[in-house]
Design a protein around this motif. Structure first.
Motif, PDB file in Angstrom:
ATOM      1  N   TYR A 188     -11.769  56.617 -14.214  1.00 45.84           N
ATOM      2  CA  TYR A 188     -12.358  56.309 -12.909  1.00 45.84           C
ATOM      3  C   TYR A 188     -11.320  55.542 -12.105  1.00 45.84           C
ATOM      4  O   TYR A 188     -10.863  54.473 -12.527  1.00 45.84           O
ATOM      5  CB  TYR A 188     -13.630  55.481 -13.073  1.00 45.84           C
TER       6      TYR A 188
ATOM      7  N   GLU B  14     -12.495  56.875  -4.146  1.00 46.51           N
ATOM      8  CA  GLU B  14     -12.741  56.923  -5.578  1.00 46.51           C
ATOM      9  C   GLU B  14     -12.496  58.329  -6.127  1.00 46.51           C
ATOM     10  O   GLU B  14     -13.009  59.318  -5.579  1.00 46.51           O
ATOM     11  CB  GLU B  14     -14.178  56.494  -5.900  1.00 46.51           C
TER      12      GLU B  14
ATOM     13  N   ASP C 178      -9.939  53.860  -8.442  1.00 47.92           N
ATOM     14  CA  ASP C 178     -10.283  53.345  -7.117  1.00 47.92           C
ATOM     15  C   ASP C 178      -9.022  52.731  -6.509  1.00 47.92           C
ATOM     16  O   ASP C 178      -8.331  51.931  -7.167  1.00 47.92           O
ATOM     17  CB  ASP C 178     -11.387  52.288  -7.216  1.00 47.92           C
TER      18      ASP C 178
ATOM     19  N   ASP D 222     -16.584  53.499 -14.800  1.00 47.35           N
ATOM     20  CA  ASP D 222     -16.697  52.773 -13.536  1.00 47.35           C
ATOM     21  C   ASP D 222     -16.694  51.261 -13.788  1.00 47.35           C
ATOM     22  O   ASP D 222     -16.020  50.488 -13.079  1.00 47.35           O
ATOM     23  CB  ASP D 222     -17.992  53.206 -12.851  1.00 47.35           C
TER      24      ASP D 222
END
Length: 455
Positions: free
Chosen positions: A324, A370, A326, A432
């Motif tokens: 994940y 994201e 970001d 996440d």
């Protein structure tokens, strides 16, 4: 009024159908002049010969059975079989025959039904093409179905489809079946190739070799095996040329004619419509399953692929990982350079992430800044962390936007199956959470999920 004297054989010779008399031993004792146009032989060549010798070998057994039934007094007004003409071509014949006991002969009328059979084949082919356009899963399956359908109409052992890319003025060859050569690389529309010639002119092209010569058909791709016949027709749908459909021969067993060109032209309209339909479906499916900005799989498609990968991993007792990602401080780019620059940065980030993984892996965009990555078939969790670090380092290199370098960094969370979760939504949640842990520690780092996060 005096009735003129008319010879019966003269009357019969003016009929388009051939009238035949065959004795009990199966030999022609009379045949009208039409036999020459139907069978290729003059009447004098056939009188005294055995009828069965002209019949196609595969049809001889049932022809003899039908003849025996006729001689037993059972008329047969609609018997079909195939004969081999003098020139070697096979011709379908419709017979109407009965036995004359008084004369000791079979009386038969032969009609060449080549045109009728071809018309039936074309109708069947058009229906099959229309059905294929609805049921084929993708373009390749549609091309394969079309190839099979064309083979019912004419020899098509060597068959390919060339598609036009208007934006790049290039031809690609998404379906290419050839007994000698492999599929060529895309070529320019102005290359002078035969396929390009068909597409640019919008007209069919038939090239045939004279005598023992050959035409350099595959030479249009720079190299290839020369063929005897080359037949190409444009694929035109609603006035736009999509590409070309091509068949070619390397041997003299079957040669292409103007009739074949007209036939292929006739069915090409339906084929072009089927291809256009499938292209539209493909575009709509892509739009529904991919992010409009980066063209990466969207959340729905990523979830589908993750579920499929999990199902496979369970069966194979293998591992997979979810990353994940970001971007750190992405809002500052939007605020200082504008949203257009931010969009270009996201597009370049997507390209850079994709360049860090294998083709078998999946990179998706969840929204905003994201991104997610699905790594399949990994040996151990540490390997996923290595890929994550490769991505982090790759994103740290400056991006050139509007003649200025823009730097960005990323926080990446890593979760693996089966260590951290055994369901797709759970893996994404754990990855996440690991990503947010990386952010809290200052960002620009990778973090492997801990066991307590998975609980």
């Amino acid at each position: 009024m005096t009735t003129p004297s008319i010879r019966l054989d003269n009357v019969l010779d003016h009929l388009l159908d051939a009238v035949c008399l065959v004795d009990a031993e199966g030999r022609f004792v009379f045949i009208s002049a039409a036999c020459q146009s139907i069978f290729g032989y003059a009447p004098a060549e056939l009188v005294g010969t055995r009828m069965i010798d002209l019949v196609h070998p595969d049809d001889r057994a049932r022809t003899l059975e039908a003849a025996a039934a006729i001689m037993r007094g059972v008329p047969n007004p609609h018997f079909e079989n195939r004969y081999v003409r003098k020139d070697g071509r096979v011709v379908p014949i419709m017979w109407s025959a009965r036995w004359s006991e008084e004369d000791g002969v079979r009386i038969a009328v032969a009609r060449d039904i080549t045109a009728l059979k071809r018309a039936e084949s074309v109708r069947t082919a058009l229906l099959a093409i229309s059905e294929a356009a609805h049921v084929a899963a993708d373009l390749h399956e549609l091309f394969r179905d079309i190839h099979s359908i064309i083979e019912t109409l004419l020899p098509a052992r060597n068959f390919f489809v060339a598609l036009l890319d208007d934006a790049r003025d290039t031809l690609s060859f998404p379906y290419f079946v050839d007994e000698h050569d492999s599929a060529p690389q895309p070529i320019k529309l102005d290359s002078g190739s035969l396929s390009a010639r068909v597409i640019r002119s919008g007209t069919a092209l038939l090239l045939t070799a004279d005598g023992n010569g050959t035409i350099c058909a595959n030479g249009e791709f720079g190299a290839g095996t020369p063929s005897l016949d080359w037949l190409g027709v444009p694929l035109i749908a609603r006035g736009d040329t999509l590409g070309a459909l091509v068949v070619q021969n390397y041997s003299g067993d079957a040669r292409y004619t103007d009739a074949d060109k007209q036939l292929l032209q006739f069915v090409s309209t339906q084929i072009a419509a089927a291809i256009e339909r499938k292209q539209t479906e493909t575009r709509l499916r892509h739009i529904a399953q991919h992010d409009a900005l980066t063209h990466l799989p969207n959340r729905k498609l990523f979830d589908d692929r993750l579920q499929a990968a999990l199902d496979h991993a369970r069966r194979a007792h293998s591992c997979l990982a979810v990353l994940y990602i970001d971007l750190d401080h992405f809002k500052q780019v939007n605020d200082s350079l504008g949203h257009a620059a931010g969009d270009r940065l996201l597009h370049e980030v997507a390209r850079r992430i994709s360049g860090c993984v294998r083709e078998s892996d999946t990179v998706g965009r969840m929204g905003g800044d994201e991104f997610v990555v699905l790594l399949t078939g990994i040996k151990q969790a540490a390997h996923a962390l290595l890929v994550a670090e490769k991505i982090r380092a790759g994103l740290q290199r400056p991006f050139a936007l509007d003649a200025q370098n823009v730097s960005t960094m990323a926080s990446i969370g890593v979760a693996t199956y089966p260590e951290h979760a055994d369901a797709g939504h759970a893996l994404l949640r754990v990855a996440d959470q690991a990503m947010y842990r990386a952010k809290k520690l200052g960002g620009n780092r990778c973090w492997m999920a801990l066991a307590e996060l998975a609980e």
